[in-house]
Design a protein around this motif. Structure first.
Motif, PDB file in Angstrom:
ATOM      1  N   ARG A  47       0.838  -0.922   0.008  1.00  0.00           N
ATOM      2  CA  ARG A  47       0.004   0.149  -0.066  1.00  0.00           C
ATOM      3  C   ARG A  47       0.912   1.201  -0.060  1.00  0.00           C
ATOM      4  NH1 ARG A  47      -5.183   0.779   0.973  1.00  0.00           N
ATOM      5  NH2 ARG A  47      -4.658   2.580   3.074  1.00  0.00           N
ATOM      6  N   PHE A  48       0.701   2.017  -0.571  1.00  0.00           N
ATOM      7  CA  PHE A  48       1.552   3.555  -1.225  1.00  0.00           C
ATOM      8  C   PHE A  48       1.141   4.551  -1.420  1.00  0.00           C
ATOM      9  CE2 PHE A  48       3.519   7.106  -4.441  1.00  0.00           C
ATOM     10  CZ  PHE A  48       3.640   7.404  -3.857  1.00  0.00           C
ATOM     11  N   LEU A  49       1.161   5.852  -0.450  1.00  0.00           N
ATOM     12  CA  LEU A  49       0.712   6.927  -0.368  1.00  0.00           C
ATOM     13  C   LEU A  49       1.222   7.924  -0.492  1.00  0.00           C
ATOM     14  CD1 LEU A  49      -1.375   8.686   0.574  1.00  0.00           C
ATOM     15  CD2 LEU A  49      -0.167   8.895   2.504  1.00  0.00           C
ATOM     16  N   ASP A  50       1.123   8.818  -1.909  1.00  0.00           N
ATOM     17  CA  ASP A  50       2.068   9.951  -2.548  1.00  0.00           C
ATOM     18  C   ASP A  50       1.366  11.157  -2.184  1.00  0.00           C
ATOM     19  OD1 ASP A  50       3.022  11.770  -4.279  1.00  0.00           O
ATOM     20  OD2 ASP A  50       3.278  10.205  -5.782  1.00  0.00           O
ATOM     21  N   LEU A  51       1.324  11.723  -1.019  1.00  0.00           N
ATOM     22  CA  LEU A  51       0.720  13.039   0.094  1.00  0.00           C
ATOM     23  C   LEU A  51       0.351  14.017  -0.843  1.00  0.00           C
ATOM     24  CD1 LEU A  51      -1.137  13.417   2.595  1.00  0.00           C
ATOM     25  CD2 LEU A  51       1.240  13.897   3.680  1.00  0.00           C
ATOM     26  N   CYS A  52       1.540  14.270  -1.726  1.00  0.00           N
ATOM     27  CA  CYS A  52       1.626  15.019  -2.885  1.00  0.00           C
ATOM     28  C   CYS A  52       1.438  15.100  -3.826  1.00  0.00           C
ATOM     29  CB  CYS A  52       2.518  17.019  -1.888  1.00  0.00           C
ATOM     30  SG  CYS A  52       2.752  16.870  -0.720  1.00  0.00           S
ATOM     31  N   ALA A  53       0.711  14.419  -4.365  1.00  0.00           N
ATOM     32  CA  ALA A  53       1.292  13.552  -6.139  1.00  0.00           C
ATOM     33  C   ALA A  53       1.410  14.820  -7.272  1.00  0.00           C
ATOM     34  CB  ALA A  53      -0.241  12.946  -5.743  1.00  0.00           C
ATOM     35  N   ALA A  54       0.561  15.821  -7.320  1.00  0.00           N
ATOM     36  CA  ALA A  54       0.075  15.994  -8.739  1.00  0.00           C
ATOM     37  C   ALA A  54       1.293  16.750  -9.699  1.00  0.00           C
ATOM     38  CB  ALA A  54      -0.781  17.374  -8.685  1.00  0.00           C
TER      39      ALA A  54
ATOM     40  N   ARG B 272      -0.422  -0.835  -4.498  1.00  0.00           N
ATOM     41  CA  ARG B 272      -2.001  -0.547  -4.746  1.00  0.00           C
ATOM     42  C   ARG B 272      -1.557   1.054  -4.614  1.00  0.00           C
ATOM     43  NH1 ARG B 272      -3.932  -3.903  -1.082  1.00  0.00           N
ATOM     44  NH2 ARG B 272      -1.470  -3.876  -0.006  1.00  0.00           N
ATOM     45  N   ALA B 273      -2.025   1.859  -5.310  1.00  0.00           N
ATOM     46  CA  ALA B 273      -1.420   3.663  -4.453  1.00  0.00           C
ATOM     47  C   ALA B 273      -2.391   4.331  -4.027  1.00  0.00           C
ATOM     48  CB  ALA B 273      -0.639   3.843  -5.981  1.00  0.00           C
ATOM     49  N   VAL B 274      -2.681   5.683  -4.129  1.00  0.00           N
ATOM     50  CA  VAL B 274      -3.244   6.029  -3.807  1.00  0.00           C
ATOM     51  C   VAL B 274      -2.778   7.454  -3.846  1.00  0.00           C
ATOM     52  CG1 VAL B 274      -4.413   7.418  -1.949  1.00  0.00           C
ATOM     53  CG2 VAL B 274      -4.666   4.662  -1.686  1.00  0.00           C
ATOM     54  N   ALA B 275      -3.118   8.424  -4.463  1.00  0.00           N
ATOM     55  CA  ALA B 275      -2.519  10.017  -5.074  1.00  0.00           C
ATOM     56  C   ALA B 275      -3.020  11.171  -4.292  1.00  0.00           C
ATOM     57  CB  ALA B 275      -2.455   9.241  -6.471  1.00  0.00           C
ATOM     58  N   CYS B 276      -2.609  11.951  -3.884  1.00  0.00           N
ATOM     59  CA  CYS B 276      -3.613  13.199  -2.615  1.00  0.00           C
ATOM     60  C   CYS B 276      -3.517  14.161  -3.488  1.00  0.00           C
ATOM     61  CB  CYS B 276      -3.260  12.670  -1.652  1.00  0.00           C
ATOM     62  SG  CYS B 276      -4.001  11.299  -0.130  1.00  0.00           S
ATOM     63  N   ASP B 277      -3.966  15.254  -3.357  1.00  0.00           N
ATOM     64  CA  ASP B 277      -4.058  16.585  -3.706  1.00  0.00           C
ATOM     65  C   ASP B 277      -4.471  17.656  -3.342  1.00  0.00           C
ATOM     66  OD1 ASP B 277      -1.123  17.293  -5.778  1.00  0.00           O
ATOM     67  OD2 ASP B 277      -3.329  19.300  -5.607  1.00  0.00           O
TER      68      ASP B 277
ATOM     69  N   ARG C 280      -8.309  20.135  -9.509  1.00  0.00           N
ATOM     70  CA  ARG C 280      -7.894  20.132 -11.360  1.00  0.00           C
ATOM     71  C   ARG C 280      -6.700  19.253 -11.417  1.00  0.00           C
ATOM     72  NH1 ARG C 280      -4.475  23.361 -13.769  1.00  0.00           N
ATOM     73  NH2 ARG C 280      -4.001  24.659 -11.919  1.00  0.00           N
ATOM     74  N   ARG C 281      -5.649  19.481 -10.562  1.00  0.00           N
ATOM     75  CA  ARG C 281      -4.973  18.380 -10.705  1.00  0.00           C
ATOM     76  C   ARG C 281      -4.428  17.523 -10.753  1.00  0.00           C
ATOM     77  NH1 ARG C 281       0.796  21.230 -10.453  1.00  0.00           N
ATOM     78  NH2 ARG C 281       1.042  19.353  -8.096  1.00  0.00           N
ATOM     79  N   LEU C 282      -5.899  16.906  -9.777  1.00  0.00           N
ATOM     80  CA  LEU C 282      -5.995  15.544  -9.849  1.00  0.00           C
ATOM     81  C   LEU C 282      -6.252  15.050 -11.122  1.00  0.00           C
ATOM     82  CD1 LEU C 282      -7.259  14.337  -5.669  1.00  0.00           C
ATOM     83  CD2 LEU C 282      -5.162  13.952  -6.854  1.00  0.00           C
TER      84      LEU C 282
ATOM     85  N   VAL D 156      -7.196  10.937  -4.526  1.00  0.00           N
ATOM     86  CA  VAL D 156      -8.149  11.304  -2.395  1.00  0.00           C
ATOM     87  C   VAL D 156      -7.757  13.219  -2.774  1.00  0.00           C
ATOM     88  CG1 VAL D 156      -8.198  11.559  -0.276  1.00  0.00           C
ATOM     89  CG2 VAL D 156      -7.862   9.503  -1.764  1.00  0.00           C
ATOM     90  N   LEU D 157      -8.936  14.528  -2.846  1.00  0.00           N
ATOM     91  CA  LEU D 157      -8.911  15.039  -2.942  1.00  0.00           C
ATOM     92  C   LEU D 157      -8.788  14.815  -1.040  1.00  0.00           C
ATOM     93  CD1 LEU D 157      -9.074  17.814  -4.229  1.00  0.00           C
ATOM     94  CD2 LEU D 157     -11.581  17.756  -3.573  1.00  0.00           C
TER      95      LEU D 157
END
Length: 356
Positions: free
Chosen positions: A197-204, A218-223, A227-229, A240-241
């Motif tokens: 399980r991978f989290l990219d906290l500032c992904a865009a 398995r990635a979760v991308a946050c921003d 619009r950037r997400l 995830v916004l």
């Protein structure tokens, strides 16, 4: 009639003076591919060599004088073309800069612009200071010299005067993304494995998420910008916004977390040269406060035995070492710098932390 490339370059440089970013504005510019190339050369060239160009303006004008921004922009453009673009005819650079001034409703300055540019030479110049020679504010040069040494400081500044090399990353979907080699290095520090399980906290804009997905996570991308997400939708990560400085809405923890924190960007001056002219030392404290909050929130959702990489494309200790000092020292496995002029690509800092 004004060439489209110079007209677009002028308009973009004026918008950069108002706070815009050149790379974003060039992507949005209504210009065909052929003209886009020259427009890009002029825009980035003026921003990279601005201190040299302003010195030449004062020299050929005979004295320092207050100029309207439109007049100064036209002069910078012409002098850059005369000195650094060998394939551009001198008469075209001069004549069109005069026309740009008229188009900007500064016609009273047209004769002045023409006179200054007619005096301009292309031979060697005895620059009066390293600030002008390397076209970089002295306060930044002094900081880099203090933290990395005189040779490294010069290397960083001179690297920022060159067009950055381009690297391509192939995504799992057989498409390509332009991604600096230093940026790719950051993700490699996570030791990603399939199924994690991978989290990219500032992904865009998603380049590091795409690289992580290639490892089978398995990635979760946050921003905090939808619009950037949305531009990352094709990657297949869960989007995830959320503002990463606030409590994160996750019931489960993550095996690997990347905090690629928003920062001053002083490691990216080759591709974002406007940064060096608008950044102030007071900005570093503002970035640092947000970076510490992002790191704290991310550590709260790191699984036992997990790894977290904190990274920036900044060269400034306030955003790097001073942020990492908020973590107990025994949890920091390693911390490294990549410096422009010494290492390929942009400048980066990255620290690998373990759960504790």
């Amino acid at each position: 009639m004004l060439a489209a490339a110079r007209r677009v370059a002028f308009d973009i440089l004026e918008k950069v003076e108002g706070g815009g970013f050149a790379s974003d504005l060039l992507l949005e510019a209504p210009v065909d591919r052929r003209d886009a190339g020259l427009a890009s050369q002029i825009v980035f060239g003026v921003l990279r060599f601005r201190a040299q160009l302003d010195f030449l303006i004062a020299h050929y004008a005979g004295r320092e004088r207050k100029l309207d921004t439109e007049v100064r922009t036209a002069l910078r453009m012409a002098l850059f073309q005369l000195r650094y673009l060998e394939r551009v005819p001198a008469h075209a650079a001069v004549a069109e800069s005069v026309e740009l001034v008229k188009r900007a409703r500064k016609g009273s300055a047209a004769s002045f612009v023409n006179a200054v540019l007619r005096k301009a030479g292309t031979g060697p110049v005895d620059w009066p200071s390293r600030e002008i020679d390397w076209s970089c504010p002295e306060w930044l040069l002094a900081r880099w010299e203090q933290h990395y040494g005189a040779r490294a400081a010069e290397g960083i500044a001179r690297a920022a005067l060159r067009e950055p090399a381009r690297w391509v990353f192939y995504t799992p979907f057989h498409t390509t993304r332009a991604q600096d080699i230093g940026s790719q290095w950051v993700v490699s520090l996570l030791g990603l494995e399939p199924g994690q399980r991978f989290l990219d906290l500032c992904a865009a804009p998603g380049n590091k998420t795409a690289q992580a997905l290639a490892a089978g996570v398995r990635a979760v991308a946050c921003d905090r910008s939808w619009r950037r997400l949305r531009s990352m939708a094709e990657l297949g990560a869960e989007l995830v916004l959320v503002d990463g400085t606030e409590a994160l809405p996750f019931a489960r923890s993550f095996d690997r977390i990347l905090v690629d924190a928003p920062c001053s960007g002083t490691g990216t001056l080759g591709r974002n040269p406007e940064i060096k002219w608008r950044l102030g030392v007071e900005d570093l404290a503002r970035f640092r406060r947000r970076q510490i909050a992002l790191l704290e929130r991310a550590r709260a959702v790191l699984a036992p035995g997990g790894l977290l990489v904190y990274s920036t494309c900044s060269l400034e200790p306030e955003e790097n070492e001073e942020v990492i000092r908020t973590v107990p020292p025994h949890l920091v496995l390693e911390a490294q710098h990549r410096l422009p002029g010494r290492d390929p690509g942009d400048g980066f800092f990255a620290a690998v932390l373990k759960s504790g």
